[in-house]
Motif scaffolding. Structure first.
Motif, PDB file in Angstrom:
ATOM      1  N   MET A   1       0.833  -1.213   0.000  1.00 56.59           N
ATOM      2  CA  MET A   1       0.000   0.000   0.000  1.00 56.59           C
ATOM      3  C   MET A   1       0.860   1.252   0.000  1.00 56.59           C
ATOM      4  O   MET A   1       1.819   1.380   0.772  1.00 56.59           O
ATOM      5  N   ILE A   2       0.508   2.172  -0.893  1.00 54.69           N
ATOM      6  CA  ILE A   2       1.349   3.363  -1.049  1.00 54.69           C
ATOM      7  C   ILE A   2       1.214   4.260   0.172  1.00 54.69           C
ATOM      8  O   ILE A   2       2.174   4.853   0.622  1.00 54.69           O
ATOM      9  N   SER A   3       0.004   4.328   0.707  1.00 58.84           N
ATOM     10  CA  SER A   3      -0.235   5.276   1.789  1.00 58.84           C
ATOM     11  C   SER A   3       0.496   4.881   3.067  1.00 58.84           C
ATOM     12  O   SER A   3       0.535   5.640   4.010  1.00 58.84           O
ATOM     13  N   MET A   4       1.085   3.675   3.076  1.00 64.57           N
ATOM     14  CA  MET A   4       1.826   3.269   4.267  1.00 64.57           C
ATOM     15  C   MET A   4       3.139   4.040   4.400  1.00 64.57           C
ATOM     16  O   MET A   4       3.648   4.229   5.484  1.00 64.57           O
ATOM     17  N   ILE A   5       3.705   4.469   3.274  1.00 67.67           N
ATOM     18  CA  ILE A   5       4.960   5.226   3.336  1.00 67.67           C
ATOM     19  C   ILE A   5       4.624   6.673   3.678  1.00 67.67           C
ATOM     20  O   ILE A   5       4.007   7.384   2.899  1.00 67.67           O
ATOM     21  N   GLU A   6       5.032   7.089   4.868  1.00 67.20           N
ATOM     22  CA  GLU A   6       4.739   8.458   5.313  1.00 67.20           C
ATOM     23  C   GLU A   6       5.978   9.323   5.119  1.00 67.20           C
ATOM     24  O   GLU A   6       7.090   8.821   4.967  1.00 67.20           O
ATOM     25  N   PHE A   7       5.738  10.639   5.164  1.00 71.38           N
ATOM     26  CA  PHE A   7       6.873  11.547   5.034  1.00 71.38           C
ATOM     27  C   PHE A   7       7.816  11.418   6.224  1.00 71.38           C
ATOM     28  O   PHE A   7       9.012  11.626   6.088  1.00 71.38           O
ATOM     29  N   THR A   8       7.234  11.066   7.398  1.00 69.03           N
ATOM     30  CA  THR A   8       8.081  10.915   8.586  1.00 69.03           C
ATOM     31  C   THR A   8       9.097   9.795   8.382  1.00 69.03           C
ATOM     32  O   THR A   8      10.234   9.885   8.835  1.00 69.03           O
ATOM     33  N   ASP A   9       8.709   8.716   7.664  1.00 67.08           N
ATOM     34  CA  ASP A   9       9.643   7.624   7.393  1.00 67.08           C
ATOM     35  C   ASP A   9      10.819   8.126   6.564  1.00 67.08           C
ATOM     36  O   ASP A   9      11.975   7.803   6.831  1.00 67.08           O
ATOM     37  N   ILE A  10      10.487   8.936   5.547  1.00 63.89           N
ATOM     38  CA  ILE A  10      11.548   9.449   4.664  1.00 63.89           C
ATOM     39  C   ILE A  10      12.502  10.340   5.458  1.00 63.89           C
ATOM     40  O   ILE A  10      13.725  10.211   5.352  1.00 63.89           O
ATOM     41  N   THR A  11      11.930  11.243   6.278  1.00 69.59           N
ATOM     42  CA  THR A  11      12.792  12.144   7.046  1.00 69.59           C
ATOM     43  C   THR A  11      13.639  11.355   8.033  1.00 69.59           C
ATOM     44  O   THR A  11      14.826  11.646   8.216  1.00 69.59           O
ATOM     45  N   ALA A  12      13.036  10.330   8.661  1.00 67.16           N
ATOM     46  CA  ALA A  12      13.800   9.512   9.610  1.00 67.16           C
ATOM     47  C   ALA A  12      14.928   8.787   8.905  1.00 67.16           C
ATOM     48  O   ALA A  12      16.049   8.691   9.423  1.00 67.16           O
ATOM     49  N   TRP A  13      14.664   8.312   7.695  1.00 65.50           N
ATOM     50  CA  TRP A  13      15.681   7.612   6.914  1.00 65.50           C
ATOM     51  C   TRP A  13      16.833   8.547   6.579  1.00 65.50           C
ATOM     52  O   TRP A  13      18.006   8.198   6.728  1.00 65.50           O
ATOM     53  N   ILE A  14      16.476   9.796   6.130  1.00 64.35           N
ATOM     54  CA  ILE A  14      17.525  10.765   5.800  1.00 64.35           C
ATOM     55  C   ILE A  14      18.346  11.093   7.039  1.00 64.35           C
ATOM     56  O   ILE A  14      19.577  11.173   6.989  1.00 64.35           O
ATOM     57  N   HIS A  15      17.652  11.233   8.178  1.00 62.14           N
ATOM     58  CA  HIS A  15      18.320  11.562   9.431  1.00 62.14           C
ATOM     59  C   HIS A  15      19.343  10.478   9.807  1.00 62.14           C
ATOM     60  O   HIS A  15      20.506  10.786  10.103  1.00 62.14           O
ATOM     61  N   SER A  16      18.912   9.220   9.731  1.00 56.54           N
ATOM     62  CA  SER A  16      19.830   8.125  10.113  1.00 56.54           C
ATOM     63  C   SER A  16      20.977   8.018   9.114  1.00 56.54           C
ATOM     64  O   SER A  16      22.120   7.749   9.498  1.00 56.54           O
ATOM     65  N   LEU A  17      20.675   8.282   7.836  1.00 56.26           N
ATOM     66  CA  LEU A  17      21.715   8.241   6.802  1.00 56.26           C
ATOM     67  C   LEU A  17      22.777   9.289   7.084  1.00 56.26           C
ATOM     68  O   LEU A  17      23.977   9.017   7.040  1.00 56.26           O
ATOM     69  N   LEU A  18      22.333  10.523   7.405  1.00 59.13           N
ATOM     70  CA  LEU A  18      23.289  11.596   7.660  1.00 59.13           C
ATOM     71  C   LEU A  18      24.081  11.315   8.934  1.00 59.13           C
ATOM     72  O   LEU A  18      25.292  11.582   8.989  1.00 59.13           O
ATOM     73  N   LEU A  19      23.381  10.765   9.931  1.00 61.73           N
ATOM     74  CA  LEU A  19      24.066  10.492  11.202  1.00 61.73           C
ATOM     75  C   LEU A  19      25.172   9.461  11.019  1.00 61.73           C
ATOM     76  O   LEU A  19      26.197   9.501  11.700  1.00 61.73           O
ATOM     77  N   SER A  20      24.968   8.532  10.093  1.00 59.44           N
ATOM     78  CA  SER A  20      25.973   7.490   9.885  1.00 59.44           C
ATOM     79  C   SER A  20      27.212   8.061   9.208  1.00 59.44           C
ATOM     80  O   SER A  20      28.271   7.440   9.254  1.00 59.44           O
ATOM     81  N   VAL A  21      27.080   9.226   8.572  1.00 50.16           N
ATOM     82  CA  VAL A  21      28.219   9.802   7.856  1.00 50.16           C
ATOM     83  C   VAL A  21      28.836  10.947   8.642  1.00 50.16           C
ATOM     84  O   VAL A  21      30.056  11.076   8.721  1.00 50.16           O
ATOM     85  N   LEU A  22      27.966  11.816   9.219  1.00 53.29           N
ATOM     86  CA  LEU A  22      28.439  13.060   9.814  1.00 53.29           C
ATOM     87  C   LEU A  22      28.280  13.047  11.327  1.00 53.29           C
ATOM     88  O   LEU A  22      27.617  12.175  11.897  1.00 53.29           O
ATOM     89  N   THR A  23      28.906  14.067  11.959  1.00 54.57           N
ATOM     90  CA  THR A  23      28.724  14.255  13.398  1.00 54.57           C
ATOM     91  C   THR A  23      27.334  14.854  13.630  1.00 54.57           C
ATOM     92  O   THR A  23      26.750  15.439  12.708  1.00 54.57           O
ATOM     93  N   PRO A  24      26.779  14.740  14.838  1.00 50.85           N
ATOM     94  CA  PRO A  24      25.427  15.255  15.102  1.00 50.85           C
ATOM     95  C   PRO A  24      25.275  16.737  14.771  1.00 50.85           C
ATOM     96  O   PRO A  24      24.251  17.148  14.228  1.00 50.85           O
ATOM     97  N   THR A  25      26.282  17.557  15.067  1.00 46.07           N
ATOM     98  CA  THR A  25      26.180  18.997  14.771  1.00 46.07           C
ATOM     99  C   THR A  25      26.045  19.224  13.272  1.00 46.07           C
ATOM    100  O   THR A  25      25.166  19.950  12.806  1.00 46.07           O
ATOM    101  N   TRP A  26      26.929  18.567  12.518  1.00 48.81           N
ATOM    102  CA  TRP A  26      26.880  18.733  11.069  1.00 48.81           C
ATOM    103  C   TRP A  26      25.581  18.179  10.500  1.00 48.81           C
ATOM    104  O   TRP A  26      25.019  18.723   9.555  1.00 48.81           O
TER     105      TRP A  26
END
Lengths: 224, 365
Positions: free
Chosen positions: B1-26
């Motif tokens: 179901m398409i409606s299962m993918i929420e914008f919060t999931d995308i933002t959380a994914w981007i957040h974890s992706l950035l955290l794995s590369v950069l420091t929390p401040t950056w």
């Protein structure tokens, strides 16, 4: 809410109290001595004046509300009109997409003044008698009637049309030649794609080669 | 179901992706920049659609076809216009206040973009989730006149100055009734946070639940916000038949383009706020009743994704504003002020009283 506002404002100015007290007195008016009656009649006038003031205020409030409602109704009328145009644009649009539709759906009104033509019938006959009235009516000499003398079968000499020369380059499409023509020989077509690259091409001879005047039916023929 | 993918999931994914590369401040800095750029890009795409839509709506309402030469149905017309504006020279007139003249368009744009911060785009997608979002927007939206006044004053041109002054008078006047109708919605929702207002409409939009006062407030807000955006029939600031182009007469090239962009961004923001307050923002259309049929209906409505609701409502209100523009003639300045001070303001005050009564007595659904 408005009514409450008006009521309180009236109460504040004391008008309403005065009004109600006077109303009570009005009920007590009885035929008595003239003096007291006249005083009371004066008070009656005052009552009426008070009533008028109240009516005026109510009326202005009523007018205000009426204005607002009327404004919304008239605005809605305009909005509905444009919405109708917006929805039914395919039907109501009158734009001619000219170069695209010149061979298909283009429609030019009959009344459009394009160019002067001299209609011929199927026997290659026209109605022009070479009277030159159109030439005289033309304000900028766009028409040149060249006539010639011919001899008819019964030996009479007759002037007939030789060349009906139309200078389209100086024509202003004023329709005066058509108005002047006593024979209704010429008319205006609604064609409008008249431009050419060389202005010498804008001089036309309207009568076809070998064409002749359409004979009018004689009186005998008409009677039969 | 398409409606299962929420914008919060995308933002959380981007957040974890950035955290794995950069420091929390950056990560924080990059996320700030990313959210700003995303909002701007989304808005610019909306503006491009709006400009094309405006020209098509204008054409259709005036029995024309609108742009239809550049690309199929003229869809590349806006892009051609932008390229033209970018290639033109921006110059300032002699004896103009050069600094102010060049700052004005940027300032106007900044002010209107600031109003984007507290807007709730989708569930959990807010740049600045604050509890005073609507207050912030009301405060910012009246600042838009600063750029216009600055442009009009620094142009060294009396038409520009007259246009800017008219705009000032207009925005100061119409701010009042717009604010009062915002207050009506805020009073109904009981919160100033944009997310909170949208959440309060989970069982039905305020325009349905709030009875007559909400409808009147919505109408007044649409009228007043059209005036605040300086759009026809209230476009006295740039009345082209009297003032050439009003405050942006002297601007050329992309400086003019920014004013043009600014008008459309303002329109978008105003319609987003109107939809947030009265039409439930990204909230699907729900009916405030408890019958099984209604519950099924509400459930079906949930299947339409929230971004569709958000942009659908936004473009609906934008269409209203365009509809007004191509239907009504321009008001005179005295008629403009009369409309506000004699009609809209008293009506919105009385309307607010009615709304207060309804809220106190719990008559709203």
């Amino acid at each position: 809410m408005f009514c409450i506002g008006i009521y309180s404002s009236l109460k504040k100015t004391g008008e309403l109290n005065l009004y109600s007290s006077l109303q009570e007195e009005k009920l007590n008016i009885k035929p008595g001595s003239n003096g007291t009656n006249s005083v009371k009649l004066g008070k009656c006038h005052l009552i009426l004046a008070q009533k008028k003031i109240k009516n005026k205020q109510m009326k202005s409030l009523f007018n205000y509300i009426k204005e607002v409602i009327y404004a919304f109704v008239s605005l809605a009328k305009g909005l509905l009109l444009t919405l109708r145009y917006f929805i039914t644009i395919k039907k109501v649009n009158i734009t001619e997409e000219y170069p695209n539709n010149r061979t298909t759906t283009i429609s030019v009104k009959e009344r459009f003044y394009g160019e002067v033509v001299l209609p011929h019938n199927e026997n290659n006959e026209h109605k022009c008698t070479a009277c030159t009235l159109c030439q005289m009516a033309c304000p900028n000499n766009s028409i040149q009637i060249i006539s010639k003398q011919i001899e008819t079968e019964d030996g009479k000499k007759k002037r007939v049309l030789d060349k009906w020369v139309y200078h389209l380059d100086s024509c202003t499409f004023c329709y005066q030649c058509i108005d002047a023509c006593p024979q209704d020989a010429i008319e205006m077509k609604n064609s409008f794609e008249l431009s050419v690259y060389d202005r010498t091409k804008l001089i036309y001879q309207l009568n076809r080669p070998g064409s002749k005047l359409k004979e009018k039916p004689t009186v005998k023929e008409q009677q039969s | 179901m398409i409606s299962m993918i929420e914008f919060t999931d995308i933002t959380a994914w981007i957040h974890s992706l950035l955290l794995s590369v950069l420091t929390p401040t950056w990560t924080y800095i990059v996320e700030l920049a990313l959210s700003g750029v995303t909002a701007l890009v989304v808005l610019l795409v909306c503006v491009i659609i709006m400009v094309y839509m405006e020209r098509k709506v204008a054409g259709f309402m005036q029995l024309r076809w609108g742009p239809n030469r550049v690309g199929p149905y003229g869809i590349f017309q806006v892009i051609a216009d932008v390229i033209k504006l970018l290639l033109k020279e921006s110059f300032s007139p002699n004896r103009a206040d050069k600094v102010m003249f060049n700052i004005a368009p940027a300032l106007a744009l900044c002010v209107s973009l600031m109003a984007l911060a507290p807007i709730s785009w989708a569930p959990g997608l807010t740049m600045w989730d604050t509890n005073i979002g609507i207050l912030f927007i009301t405060a910012i939206s009246s600042m838009g006149v600063i750029g216009i006044l600055m442009a009009g004053w620094s142009s060294n041109n009396k038409y520009s100055l007259i246009g800017a002054m008219r705009s000032g008078a207009q925005i100061v006047s119409y701010e009042l009734s717009a604010g009062l109708s915002i207050i009506t919605a805020v009073a109904l929702a009981g919160t100033l946070s944009t997310n909170g207002i949208i959440q309060s409409q989970a069982d039905g939009w305020w325009i349905l639940k709030g009875q007559i006062p909400a409808i009147i407030a919505f109408l007044i807000y649409v009228i007043a916000s059209t005036a605040e955006c300086n759009r026809a029939p209230f476009d006295l600031a740039e009345a082209e038949s009297e003032l050439t182009a009003g405050y942006h007469t002297e601007y050329a090239g992309m400086q003019f383009g920014i004013f043009y962009l600014n008008e459309y961004i303002n329109m978008a923001i105003v319609s987003i706020i109107a939809s947030t307050l009265f039409l439930g923002g990204w909230m699907p259309f729900h009916l405030p009743f408890d019958y099984p049929v209604v519950q099924t209906f509400n459930h079906i409505m949930d299947f339409i994704p929230t971004w569709m609701w958000f942009f659908g409502k936004m473009f609906l209100i934008i269409f209203f504003m365009m509809w007004f523009r191509w239907t009504f003639p321009r008001l005179r300045i005295d008629q403009l002020l009369k409309l506000e001070w004699k009609y809209l303001l008293p009506i919105s005050i009385v309307n607010l009283l009615f709304a207060a009564v309804i809220i106190v007595l719990h008559w709203h659904l």
